[in-house]
Scaffold this motif. Structure first.
Motif, PDB file in Angstrom:
ATOM      1  N   PRO A  13       0.699  -1.225   0.152  1.00 58.15           N
ATOM      2  CA  PRO A  13      -0.006   0.166  -0.067  1.00 58.15           C
ATOM      3  C   PRO A  13       0.941   1.201   0.090  1.00 58.15           C
ATOM      4  CG  PRO A  13      -0.699  -1.416   1.658  1.00 58.15           C
ATOM      5  CD  PRO A  13       0.528  -2.205   1.064  1.00 58.15           C
ATOM      6  N   VAL A  14       0.409   2.228  -0.475  1.00 58.96           N
ATOM      7  CA  VAL A  14       1.091   3.664  -0.716  1.00 58.96           C
ATOM      8  C   VAL A  14       1.409   4.097   0.718  1.00 58.96           C
ATOM      9  CG1 VAL A  14       1.005   5.797  -1.665  1.00 58.96           C
ATOM     10  CG2 VAL A  14      -0.051   4.042  -2.833  1.00 58.96           C
ATOM     11  N   ASP A  15       0.643   4.163   1.844  1.00 57.33           N
ATOM     12  CA  ASP A  15       0.775   4.681   3.235  1.00 57.33           C
ATOM     13  C   ASP A  15       1.917   3.811   3.755  1.00 57.33           C
ATOM     14  OD1 ASP A  15      -0.790   2.362   3.114  1.00 57.33           O
ATOM     15  OD2 ASP A  15      -1.911   2.943   4.871  1.00 57.33           O
ATOM     16  N   ILE A  16       2.042   2.623   3.367  1.00 57.35           N
ATOM     17  CA  ILE A  16       3.276   1.686   4.032  1.00 57.35           C
ATOM     18  C   ILE A  16       4.616   2.264   3.351  1.00 57.35           C
ATOM     19  CG2 ILE A  16       4.136  -0.522   4.336  1.00 57.35           C
ATOM     20  CD1 ILE A  16       1.441  -1.393   4.670  1.00 57.35           C
ATOM     21  N   LEU A  17       4.666   2.401   1.927  1.00 52.74           N
ATOM     22  CA  LEU A  17       5.879   2.824   1.514  1.00 52.74           C
ATOM     23  C   LEU A  17       6.227   3.971   1.957  1.00 52.74           C
ATOM     24  CD1 LEU A  17       5.164   1.711  -2.127  1.00 52.74           C
ATOM     25  CD2 LEU A  17       6.147   0.404  -0.282  1.00 52.74           C
ATOM     26  N   GLU A  18       5.293   4.910   1.950  1.00 51.87           N
ATOM     27  CA  GLU A  18       5.412   6.402   2.471  1.00 51.87           C
ATOM     28  C   GLU A  18       6.051   6.574   4.140  1.00 51.87           C
ATOM     29  OE1 GLU A  18       2.009   8.630   1.924  1.00 51.87           O
ATOM     30  OE2 GLU A  18       2.216   8.830  -0.258  1.00 51.87           O
ATOM     31  N   ALA A  19       5.612   5.469   4.806  1.00 54.81           N
ATOM     32  CA  ALA A  19       5.930   5.261   6.225  1.00 54.81           C
ATOM     33  C   ALA A  19       7.456   4.894   6.167  1.00 54.81           C
ATOM     34  CB  ALA A  19       5.019   4.417   6.914  1.00 54.81           C
ATOM     35  N   ILE A  20       7.676   3.980   5.410  1.00 57.58           N
ATOM     36  CA  ILE A  20       9.002   3.527   5.217  1.00 57.58           C
ATOM     37  C   ILE A  20      10.035   4.482   5.084  1.00 57.58           C
ATOM     38  CG2 ILE A  20      10.730   1.705   4.081  1.00 57.58           C
ATOM     39  CD1 ILE A  20       8.443  -0.085   3.641  1.00 57.58           C
ATOM     40  N   ALA A  21       9.748   5.287   3.751  1.00 62.11           N
ATOM     41  CA  ALA A  21      10.681   6.465   3.459  1.00 62.11           C
ATOM     42  C   ALA A  21      10.563   7.553   4.385  1.00 62.11           C
ATOM     43  CB  ALA A  21       9.914   7.028   2.040  1.00 62.11           C
ATOM     44  N   ALA A  22       9.579   7.668   5.019  1.00 63.14           N
ATOM     45  CA  ALA A  22       9.630   8.775   6.177  1.00 63.14           C
ATOM     46  C   ALA A  22      10.732   8.193   7.390  1.00 63.14           C
ATOM     47  CB  ALA A  22       8.363   9.345   6.737  1.00 63.14           C
ATOM     48  N   ALA A  23      10.513   7.045   7.587  1.00 63.94           N
ATOM     49  CA  ALA A  23      11.457   6.302   8.667  1.00 63.94           C
ATOM     50  C   ALA A  23      12.852   6.551   8.355  1.00 63.94           C
ATOM     51  CB  ALA A  23      11.113   5.080   9.198  1.00 63.94           C
ATOM     52  N   VAL A  24      13.203   6.353   7.154  1.00 66.85           N
ATOM     53  CA  VAL A  24      14.591   6.356   6.711  1.00 66.85           C
ATOM     54  C   VAL A  24      15.225   7.882   6.704  1.00 66.85           C
ATOM     55  CG1 VAL A  24      16.320   5.959   4.908  1.00 66.85           C
ATOM     56  CG2 VAL A  24      14.614   4.435   5.129  1.00 66.85           C
ATOM     57  N   PHE A  25      14.385   8.944   6.424  1.00 71.64           N
ATOM     58  CA  PHE A  25      14.739  10.248   6.468  1.00 71.64           C
ATOM     59  C   PHE A  25      14.820  10.585   8.053  1.00 71.64           C
ATOM     60  CE2 PHE A  25      13.452  14.826   7.184  1.00 71.64           C
ATOM     61  CZ  PHE A  25      14.428  15.215   6.083  1.00 71.64           C
ATOM     62  N   ASP A  26      13.899  10.264   9.053  1.00 70.38           N
ATOM     63  CA  ASP A  26      13.855  10.691  10.362  1.00 70.38           C
ATOM     64  C   ASP A  26      14.955   9.808  10.923  1.00 70.38           C
ATOM     65  OD1 ASP A  26      11.437  12.072   9.914  1.00 70.38           O
ATOM     66  OD2 ASP A  26      10.288  10.368  10.667  1.00 70.38           O
ATOM     67  N   SER A  61      24.257   8.892   9.625  1.00 68.71           N
ATOM     68  CA  SER A  61      24.648  10.216   9.133  1.00 68.71           C
ATOM     69  C   SER A  61      23.774  10.631   7.949  1.00 68.71           C
ATOM     70  CB  SER A  61      25.985   9.782   8.666  1.00 68.71           C
ATOM     71  OG  SER A  61      26.188   8.757   7.682  1.00 68.71           O
ATOM     72  N   GLU A  62      23.950  11.787   7.378  1.00 71.34           N
ATOM     73  CA  GLU A  62      23.121  12.160   6.412  1.00 71.34           C
ATOM     74  C   GLU A  62      23.521  11.605   4.912  1.00 71.34           C
ATOM     75  OE1 GLU A  62      21.767  14.740   2.989  1.00 71.34           O
ATOM     76  OE2 GLU A  62      23.890  14.281   3.685  1.00 71.34           O
ATOM     77  N   PRO A  63      24.589  11.013   4.714  1.00 70.96           N
ATOM     78  CA  PRO A  63      24.915  10.549   3.414  1.00 70.96           C
ATOM     79  C   PRO A  63      24.482   9.228   3.488  1.00 70.96           C
ATOM     80  CG  PRO A  63      26.838  11.612   4.172  1.00 70.96           C
ATOM     81  CD  PRO A  63      25.881  11.589   5.371  1.00 70.96           C
ATOM     82  N   VAL A  64      24.249   8.433   4.521  1.00 65.19           N
ATOM     83  CA  VAL A  64      23.530   7.166   4.480  1.00 65.19           C
ATOM     84  C   VAL A  64      22.211   6.961   4.447  1.00 65.19           C
ATOM     85  CG1 VAL A  64      23.314   5.171   6.222  1.00 65.19           C
ATOM     86  CG2 VAL A  64      25.437   6.262   6.021  1.00 65.19           C
ATOM     87  N   ALA A  65      21.574   8.078   5.090  1.00 71.10           N
ATOM     88  CA  ALA A  65      20.096   8.121   4.647  1.00 71.10           C
ATOM     89  C   ALA A  65      19.674   8.657   3.446  1.00 71.10           C
ATOM     90  CB  ALA A  65      19.571   9.124   5.717  1.00 71.10           C
ATOM     91  N   ARG A  66      20.525   9.621   2.741  1.00 66.89           N
ATOM     92  CA  ARG A  66      20.397   9.852   1.249  1.00 66.89           C
ATOM     93  C   ARG A  66      20.457   8.717   0.299  1.00 66.89           C
ATOM     94  NH1 ARG A  66      23.576  13.683   1.232  1.00 66.89           N
ATOM     95  NH2 ARG A  66      25.402  12.616   0.122  1.00 66.89           N
ATOM     96  N   LYS A  67      21.590   7.779   0.640  1.00 60.62           N
ATOM     97  CA  LYS A  67      21.979   6.731  -0.336  1.00 60.62           C
ATOM     98  C   LYS A  67      20.840   5.813  -0.027  1.00 60.62           C
ATOM     99  CE  LYS A  67      25.481   3.702  -1.508  1.00 60.62           C
ATOM    100  NZ  LYS A  67      26.899   3.048  -1.313  1.00 60.62           N
ATOM    101  N   THR A  68      20.183   5.691   1.056  1.00 57.46           N
ATOM    102  CA  THR A  68      19.383   4.520   1.235  1.00 57.46           C
ATOM    103  C   THR A  68      17.915   4.944   0.574  1.00 57.46           C
ATOM    104  OG1 THR A  68      20.129   4.056   3.338  1.00 57.46           O
ATOM    105  CG2 THR A  68      17.982   3.311   3.067  1.00 57.46           C
ATOM    106  N   LEU A  69      17.405   6.379   0.490  1.00 60.93           N
ATOM    107  CA  LEU A  69      16.447   6.766  -0.160  1.00 60.93           C
ATOM    108  C   LEU A  69      16.757   6.828  -1.663  1.00 60.93           C
ATOM    109  CD1 LEU A  69      15.427   9.865   2.023  1.00 60.93           C
ATOM    110  CD2 LEU A  69      14.337   7.895   1.942  1.00 60.93           C
TER     111      LEU A  69
END
Length: 752
Positions: A13-26, A61-69
């Motif tokens: 579901p779209v909301d689950i994918l958005e929650a995963i991306a938000a968790a990586v950013f946070d 670290s910010e580069p790790v989160a950016r690479k993951t996204l």
């Protein structure tokens, strides 16, 4: 035998994918409760924790989160649309080539390739068959990308719901007008082309405005919302902390400046949701008055264009100004601004021009006498008869850093700072701050300061700082981080008498809520330490260059013997046991190995102690009594050793004192920054899972000890240090923020 069914991959579901991306950013955002330590790497395999913990890491670290996204965007189309907003949410510009790519991705064209006279409009002529029809024609043939005549489409309103690339509206004058195709269809539906017809941000904004107005005018008409593929609307954070141009002109460009005023202004117009902006001295020439207007004049209410009477003709520049005001009213206001190091005359001229064009300034009105508890007015209090009041305010901004902005005149600085009535974090270090500015801040009833830095402000007086901290009321009573740092070249202006009043009368001192305190360069002595209230929340204490200002403000009778290691030890033991970091550069005679003679005029200090005596004094009088628990023998099987009396684990010392310590002792290591600062760190004391553990040799926290030992031998990377001198405002971490790049150099590298 029936063949086994092939499993069908069902999308999440779209909301689950958005929650995963938000968790990586946070996961890359700093935690509210900091362990005061650098981010020890590599330990990203462990899940980050929100408690004060150096291991596991408090955040990625910010580069790790950016690479993951970025990798999530390559998984599938659903993951791409879910992770893209978070991938673009935070942008840190580091190299000129990346800056040019960012411009092309968000803005889409260079200044010289912008097609002239691109003003989008919408039409709807009347058809002969009784149904309203829409006509979408190609742009004029004079533009760089001509469209064939067969691209003209005649459509009925019933088919508008089926085609998302056509938008229809009625027009009163019934004239055919042109609409660029790029404004009507999403970019993903056609092949990208760098020379495709595009409009500037104001023109695109006018198009969306006309669409919204006509939608409300025709409630029965369905109009699909135009989809714009540019990612500028996702950006919330933009800073140039890591931007470098050294030796880059040989590889990118022909020697011209990369970050120019026009490019930066055009980029900001494409970011309606920008909330945080950070600049450095490498781009300060691009921060013009127009750029400042795009940053600050956001989210203000739009009252409409002024009416000049019947038959009045509005000039072109007046229409553009009205459109800009209406466009900025729909943007989100900024929450944080960082202009650290912008000290050139170009930036000062731009700020002065912005202040004058926007009507910023201070007016003076009579002060109202304070009402006493009995109900009567106090007419004998020592209060100013006139108080400064800002002429115009911007309530959206909450955090402001002007560290090192020394070229701005005091009146312009006061008008600019006082126009933000909702400040919680304010850094005025090394600026031309005057007592008038502090008086205006104290008179603003909506300011609630949490973090304040007045370091190296030579124009401030002892009386103005004292009145601001004691009589500031709600403005200053909630301060938790206070820096009054001074050194031998720019001492703290507080006198012994006023410093004693602040310690015993200021509410932020009396309540024991301070977490960061720096009184370096002041006249602090043993009597002041005795007057302190218990400080259970204090974690970082600055005591460098004590007594540096005595000869400036005090006479012969003001001279004292200064503090000793025993005085500091007793204060930490009895009143501030939770202090983890203390700075003692040039503060006590035991560490400097020098004493002054007793003459009225201080003669040059003389060396009286050997290097071995300095090392013995530091360990025996300060470190061992505060960091080693008392030895108590017990035969009980459930016996647990007692905790050390304090949490002290980092001491900043001068280069001479550190040279007397050799390679360290009892697990203490010398960690040097990339500049002139250095620290004596207990490598066996580690924050792990929310608790401070000492004597770590194996098990959890071993990686931190190994990392500190490696830094002691090989040198530390950028951004490593303790007891920052610059306030972190982009994320709101204040004086406990962890920064690298140019901001980190100001925080942890510069000795002055």
């Amino acid at each position: 035998m029936k063949p086994s069914a092939i499993p069908v991959k069902r999308p999440f579901p779209v909301d689950i994918l958005e929650a995963i991306a938000a968790a990586v950013f946070d996961a890359a955002l700093p935690c509210p409760s900091s362990p005061l330590d650098p981010l020890y790497l590599p330990n990203t395999a462990n899940m980050p924790t929100s408690s004060p913990s150096a291991f596991p890491a408090p955040h990625w670290s910010e580069p790790v989160a950016r690479k993951t996204l970025a990798n999530m965007c390559l998984v599938s189309k659903d993951f791409y649309y879910a992770a893209k907003p978070w991938l673009w949410r935070r942008i840190e510009v580091n190299l000129p080539r990346n800056w040019l790519r960012l411009l092309d991705e968000i803005c889409g064209e260079d200044e010289e390739h912008t097609p002239p006279q691109v003003i989008p409009t919408i039409l709807m002529p009347v058809s002969t068959d009784g149904y309203p029809h829409l006509v979408v024609t190609s742009p004029p043939s004079s533009l760089s990308t001509p469209v064939p005549d067969n691209n003209v489409a005649m459509l009925s309103t019933k088919r508008v719901t089926q085609l998302a690339n056509v938008i229809t509206m009625p027009d009163k004058d019934m004239r055919k007008r042109t609409v660029p195709l790029d404004l009507l269809s999403p970019g993903v539906s056609r092949d990208p082309s760098p020379r495709r017809l595009r409009a500037r941000s104001p023109g695109r904004w006018r198009f969306i405005r006309d669409v919204n107005r006509r939608i409300h005018a025709e409630p029965g008409l369905y109009v699909p919302t135009p989809v714009y593929s540019r990612p500028g609307r996702y950006v919330r954070h933009l800073d140039f902390n890591h931007f470098r141009t050294i030796s880059m002109r040989h590889f990118v460009g022909d020697g011209t400046r990369f970050v120019t005023e026009a490019r930066l202004e055009r980029l900001l117009k494409e970011m309606p949701n920008l909330r945080v902006f950070g600049a450095t001295e490498l781009i300060e020439s691009a921060v013009s008055a127009n750029v400042l207007a795009e940053l600050i004049l956001r989210g203000l209410p739009y009252n409409g264009a002024p009416v000049r009477g019947r038959g009045a003709v509005r000039l072109k520049h007046e229409m553009e100004e009205a459109d800009d005001e209406e466009r900025r009213a729909e943007y989100k206001p900024l929450e944080a601004l960082d202009f650290c190091g912008c000290a050139s005359p170009i930036f000062a001229t731009s700020l002065q021009q912005f202040v004058k064009e926007t009507g910023l300034g201070l007016s003076y009105k009579p002060a109202q006498p304070k009402r006493l508890a009995s109900g009567h007015f106090n007419g004998h209090a020592k209060e100013p008869s006139l108080i400064p009041v800002p002429l115009r305010t911007f309530p959206g901004l909450r955090r402001l850093c002007l560290d090192g902005v020394a070229s701005v005149s005091p009146d312009i600085l006061s008008a600019f700072v006082c126009s933000f009535p909702s400040l919680t974090h304010l850094d005025l270090a090394s600026t031309c701050c005057t007592p008038t500015l502090l008086q205006a801040l104290a008179a603003t009833p909506t300011i609630r300061l949490h973090s304040l830095s007045l370091s190296r402000c030579s124009r401030l007086t002892s009386e103005s700082i004292t009145d601001f901290l004691i009589d500031g009321g709600a403005v200053t009573e909630g301060i938790r981080e206070l820096s009054l740092y001074g050194d031998a070249t720019a001492p703290c202006p507080l006198t012994r008498w006023d410093l004693g009043r602040i310690v015993t009368e200021a509410k932020c001192f009396i309540r024991g809520q301070l977490e960061y305190l720096d009184l370096s360069g002041s006249a602090l002595d043993k009597s002041h330490l005795a007057g302190f209230s218990p400080q259970p929340s204090l974690r970082s204490l600055g005591l460098n260059f004590l007594g540096a200002n005595i000869s400036m403000h005090e006479g012969t009778e003001g001279r004292t013997e200064g503090l000793t290691l025993g005085d500091i030890r007793d204060f930490l033991f009895n009143k501030a046991p939770n202090v983890e970091i203390v700075t003692l550069v040039g503060s006590t005679p035991e560490l400097t190995g020098t004493i002054h003679d007793g003459s009225p005029h201080a003669s040059p200090a003389k060396l009286t102690a050997s290097k071995g005596a300095i090392s013995i004094a530091l360990h025996s009088q300060l470190l061992l009594p505060l960091c080693v628990p008392a030895c108590i023998s017990s035969d009980s099987p459930n016996y647990s050793p007692p905790e050390p009396p304090t949490r002290l684990r980092v001491v900043e010392l001068s280069a001479f004192t550190l040279s007397c310590l050799g390679t360290g002792a009892f697990g203490w290591k010398i960690v040097k920054s990339r500049g002139g600062r250095a620290w004596y760190v207990d490598s066996t004391a580690v924050w792990a899972d929310g608790a401070l553990r000492r004597g770590v040799q194996e098990g959890k926290g071993k990686e931190v000890r190994v990392c500190l030992e490696r830094w002691a031998c090989e040198g530390s990377p950028h951004g490593v240090g303790w007891h920052a001198r610059k306030m972190e405002v982009l994320h709101g971490q204040g004086m406990f923020g962890r920064e690298d790049g140019l901001y980190g150099a100001v925080s942890f590298a510069y000795a002055g």
